[in-house]
Each structure stands twice: as C-alpha cells, then as structure tokens.
Write a protein that holds these residues in place. Structure first.
Motif, PDB file in Angstrom:
ATOM      1  N   UNK A 147     -10.462  14.517 -51.611  1.00 38.49           N
ATOM      2  CA  UNK A 147     -10.805  15.375 -51.649  1.00 38.49           C
ATOM      3  C   UNK A 147      -9.618  16.715 -50.598  1.00 38.49           C
ATOM      4  N   UNK A 148      -9.311  15.815 -49.703  1.00 41.29           N
ATOM      5  CA  UNK A 148      -7.633  16.184 -48.757  1.00 41.29           C
ATOM      6  C   UNK A 148      -6.423  16.286 -49.703  1.00 41.29           C
ATOM      7  N   UNK A 149      -6.605  15.599 -51.181  1.00 42.43           N
ATOM      8  CA  UNK A 149      -5.650  15.850 -51.873  1.00 42.43           C
ATOM      9  C   UNK A 149      -5.328  16.919 -52.987  1.00 42.43           C
ATOM     10  N   UNK A 166     -16.332  26.200 -58.923  1.00 42.36           N
ATOM     11  CA  UNK A 166     -16.926  24.917 -60.121  1.00 42.36           C
ATOM     12  C   UNK A 166     -15.910  23.501 -60.034  1.00 42.36           C
ATOM     13  N   UNK A 167     -15.020  23.482 -59.828  1.00 40.73           N
ATOM     14  CA  UNK A 167     -13.723  22.703 -59.769  1.00 40.73           C
ATOM     15  C   UNK A 167     -14.128  21.534 -58.377  1.00 40.73           C
ATOM     16  N   UNK A 168     -14.447  21.747 -57.644  1.00 39.45           N
ATOM     17  CA  UNK A 168     -14.794  21.252 -55.849  1.00 39.45           C
ATOM     18  C   UNK A 168     -15.198  19.719 -55.928  1.00 39.45           C
ATOM     19  N   UNK A 169     -14.388  18.746 -56.100  1.00 39.84           N
ATOM     20  CA  UNK A 169     -14.547  17.799 -56.102  1.00 39.84           C
ATOM     21  C   UNK A 169     -16.021  16.937 -54.936  1.00 39.84           C
ATOM     22  N   UNK A 170     -17.098  17.774 -54.824  1.00 39.86           N
ATOM     23  CA  UNK A 170     -17.638  17.858 -53.707  1.00 39.86           C
ATOM     24  C   UNK A 170     -19.392  17.621 -54.298  1.00 39.86           C
ATOM     25  N   UNK A 171     -20.739  17.289 -54.290  1.00 38.86           N
ATOM     26  CA  UNK A 171     -21.613  17.648 -54.446  1.00 38.86           C
ATOM     27  C   UNK A 171     -22.181  18.446 -53.495  1.00 38.86           C
ATOM     28  N   UNK A 172     -22.664  18.943 -53.489  1.00 37.09           N
ATOM     29  CA  UNK A 172     -23.699  20.026 -52.711  1.00 37.09           C
ATOM     30  C   UNK A 172     -25.722  19.767 -52.406  1.00 37.09           C
ATOM     31  N   UNK A 173     -26.197  19.869 -51.972  1.00 43.65           N
ATOM     32  CA  UNK A 173     -27.528  20.022 -52.311  1.00 43.65           C
ATOM     33  C   UNK A 173     -27.954  20.275 -53.911  1.00 43.65           C
ATOM     34  N   UNK A 174     -29.246  19.672 -54.556  1.00 40.28           N
ATOM     35  CA  UNK A 174     -29.398  20.067 -55.758  1.00 40.28           C
ATOM     36  C   UNK A 174     -30.025  21.191 -55.109  1.00 40.28           C
ATOM     37  N   UNK A 175     -30.171  22.854 -56.594  1.00 41.84           N
ATOM     38  CA  UNK A 175     -31.072  22.850 -56.455  1.00 41.84           C
ATOM     39  C   UNK A 175     -30.682  24.826 -55.127  1.00 41.84           C
ATOM     40  N   UNK A 176     -29.128  24.719 -54.872  1.00 38.12           N
ATOM     41  CA  UNK A 176     -28.638  25.440 -53.895  1.00 38.12           C
ATOM     42  C   UNK A 176     -27.546  25.725 -54.161  1.00 38.12           C
TER      43      UNK A 176
END
Length: 453
Positions: A115-117, A262-272
């Motif tokens: 993520x840092x990279x 949209x490109x950040x490799x991080x998944x937030x909470x579904x529906x939020x």
C-alpha cells in the motif's frame, strides 16, 4: 422660539448619535445571549426530501432578498444527498478485526508495504520504513532520550520486524496483534527532515503525503484559503492555475480525486460510499516580498474533501472543532497540485459498521421552515450571513470500548447552517434537528479548512 427649536434639534441629534454609538459598541461586544437564544416561536412544517431538494433555489433567493430579517447571504452552498428516506438514529462503530481476512502479522506487513509503495513508489529508504506497533528493544520507558537510543528510532524498522516475525518474537502493542507500517524520516522524532514523503496505515485508515507540496511550503511559502465549492454548486467550471502551471476546473479536480480513489488497493466497508462533497482552493505566495519571481508564487492547489454517505445521508464533515464538544467530524482530503494527479490523501478511513436503531422517515422539517426556526431564534441584537447549508448525520462520540468495539458513535440527522455574525464577525454552525426543530450551535465554521504549518 426659533432658537429654542434649534437647540432642541441639536440636543436630539447628539442623543441619537450617542445612542447609536453605544449600540454599535455594545453590538461589537455582543454576548452569546444577544447573538442567539433557544426560544423559537416558529411552528414545524414537514416536507418530503425530493420536494426539499427542489426548493433549494427558491430558499437561496429568499435569503438573498431579505425575506429572513435576521439572516442574509449571497454565495450560499447547499448540499443534500439524493436519498428518499433517512433514519432517525444510527449506530456507527469500529471493532478489532482482521482486514480482509488477513490474520497473519507477516501477511499484514506485506500488504501494508504494498500500500505504501502504491502511494510513494518503490525507491524507499529502508531506515524510514517503520512499524508503529513494536518498540525498539532499547526502549525501557516512555522517558527514554534519543541519546540513550544512540540515534535509533524508538520503534522497529521493516527489516527488524521481519526478523522478529521469523523467530516468533514479534509483539504488537495493539490488541489485534498486527503491525502498523509507516514511512517517514520524521516518524516519532523531532527536528528537521531530509525527506518529505510520508505514509502511515493504522487500523483501517491511512495518511499519505508524496512530499512535493510539503517541500514547496517549507521554502517560506504562505498558504491562503481563497474559495470553497460544494459539489452541488453551479460554478464548479471555475478554473485555477495549479502548481505545475496547468489550468484546471474544480470539476476536473473532483473527477481526478474520484478516479484516484477507485485505483487505491484498499477495500472499504460494503455499501458505504466516499462522496466528493466539497473543494477548497488554496493560493501559495512568497513570504519574502522580494522573491515574487518564485515560480510557485500565486499558484494554486485544491483539496477535494470526501465524506462518507450512508443510506442517503452525508456525515457531518469538516476539519476540527475549536474546543471539545463530544461530537466528531468526518473528512478525507485528496490534495491536487498537478493536473490529473493526487499529491496527498489525509484521514482516509472507511471501515466502520453502521446499524439503523431508529425508524425510517421520509418527511423532515422543510428547509424554508428550518430557516424560519433559526431566524426567529436568533437574538434581537444580531444578524447572520449564511455561508453553507447541509443535511448531515451529526456524530456523537460515545467513547465506547468493550475490548472488541473500540469506537462507537450515535448519528442523528440535522440541518447544519454555517454562519458569520454581521455584528462581530464571529463564526457559528447551527444544528437544527430535522424532527423536533431543536437548535444547538458550536463556535466556528468547519469549512472544511485544513491548516498548513
């Protein structure tokens, strides 16, 4: 007789001037009681949300035309989400849990590194890649000095953490047992920095600074907030020259921030959803008046502010309260200094759970009636300029910790109206409950404005 009338007229004029001067001075020292009182004589009128959205332009025109005796305003931003129903009370909470099923600290460390990279690139200096969760073995107490550490960081670097994990001696100070990898030459150290890049992942959120803007500002540049735009404003086609010399519109900045998100490799909470709700435009200028030929002088950068949207309602967003209120604000900042690029991501956090604990409602106090309630509740000795109006969930911090849940909030829907007193320039944000019409206020507008040192 004529002389007597003249004398009476002169005395009368002097009295008027004296009274007027005293009123002016008193107004400049107006108390909170003068500026606002909680007794409202307005009855409550309800409307469905779609009709409220359709009424926005008429309400703004009413404010401009002086329909409200104690309110004024010209350039007013109004933000209301597109939902048809909202909930009267919602529970929001964060709990200790594995991110995306990652339960091995080594796997988590590698994810954090990737993520840092993604943000900073792969040319990282190993000594600045540090884990906020594990203490350097030389740390015996919180009072240890840098001399005792012999110039080392009080926390372990990536290589040391890998070794500790390999031999089974890694210990995290957080209850989930996971590392908190970050990158900074000034991480938990005072003094000068030799690299301005920064990234930190902590418990479902992160901060990132690629370093370019911070380096520019550190070179005796002043930062001034010039203008703010709501995502609902009609003038988001306004253009500014960014630090790289390119000219972009506010709409371009909104689009750039959304694409980057949209490109950040991080998944937030579904529906939020994270919604780009506002943009702040900042101007750079040289502190040294003899250095106006600096290529960054009178260039701009833009903060695109996101807030979370839950089931058709925005969170109460902004920077910080002036003092403790028991409520928290919700904002994520995407900073744009070059065309099509994001320079910083600050306060990203989208891992909370939400649960409806109140009833669903489709009718709330109308916007014009809300302004009637506020107008009739303002003290007799005051008048406010309206800057922003929004429909938000206000987040009361319950300071909850049961070993599993470590943050908990109670959300209730409010009309928020940001104002500036025309008497003494004091800023206030009023919150009007959408069902009861009850009014609360806090000092300061939460812009949102992010401050740069």
């Amino acid at each position: 007789m004529c002389k007597k009338r003249i004398i009476i007229s002169i005395v009368f004029c002097i009295c008027i001037i004296y009274i007027g001067a005293n009123l002016y001075c008193n107004n400049k020292k107006a108390s909170s009681k003068d500026l606002y009182n909680s007794s409202s004589k307005s009855s409550k009128e309800f409307a469905i949300l779609d009709d409220i959205r359709k009424s926005v332009d008429d309400v703004k025109d009413d404010i401009k035309s002086g329909a409200y005796s104690n309110l004024s305003g010209e350039d007013i931003s109004v933000y209301i989400s597109d939902g048809d129903k909202i909930c009267s009370k919602v529970s929001e909470y964060l709990k200790w849990e594995a991110y995306e099923g990652i339960t091995d600290p080594k796997d988590m460390l590698e994810y954090e590194l990737s993520l840092i990279q993604f943000f900073l690139g792969t040319d990282l200096n190993p000594k600045y890649l540090l884990d906020a969760s594990s203490l350097n073995e030389k740390v015996k107490s919180d009072m240890i000095t840098m001399e005792e550490l012999e110039g080392e960081y009080p926390i372990n670097n990536y290589d040391k953490v890998c070794n500790l994990m390999e031999n089974g001696s890694y210990i995290s100070k957080f209850s989930d047992g996971m590392p908190r990898l970050g990158y900074s030459s000034n991480f938990e150290l005072g003094g000068l920095v030799d690299e301005y890049r920064y990234a930190l992942y902590i418990s479902g959120g992160f901060d990132v600074q690629k370093g370019n803007l911070r380096k520019i500002i550190s070179n005796e540049m002043a930062v001034e907030l010039c203008k703010s735009y709501s995502n609902k404003d009609e003038n988001i086609d306004d253009k500014y020259v960014l630090i790289d010399g390119s000219e972009v519109s506010i709409k371009d900045c909104f689009d750039t921030a959304v694409k980057y998100l949209e490109k950040i490799p991080y998944k937030g909470r579904d529906g939020i959803k994270l919604i780009p709700i506002r943009a702040d435009v900042f101007r750079l200028s040289c502190i040294d008046i003899d250095n106006k030929d600096n290529k960054y002088h009178n260039k701009y950068f833009v903060d695109v502010i996101f807030t979370r949207e839950y089931d058709g309602m925005y969170m109460d967003f902004g920077d910080t309260y002036e003092y403790y209120t028991g409520y928290d604000l919700d904002s994520t900042y995407f900073t744009i200094i070059k065309k099509g690029e994001v320079e910083e991501v600050i306060d990203y956090n989208n891992r909370a759970y939400f649960e409806d604990i109140g009833e669903k409602i489709d009718r709330i106090i109308s916007l014009d009636n809300t302004l009637d309630i506020l107008n009739n509740s303002i003290g007799n000795n005051s008048k406010y300029e309206v800057i922003n109006i929004g429909l938000v969930y206000r987040r009361k911090n319950l300071w909850y910790d049961d070993g599993n849940v470590y943050e908990k909030y109670e959300l209730t829907p409010k009309w928020r109206i940001d104002c500036i007193s025309e008497i003494n320039d004091e800023t206030r944000s009023f919150y009007i409950d959408v069902l009861s019409g009850t009014i609360e206020y806090v000092q300061g507008m939460f812009g949102p404005i992010r401050y740069f040192e």
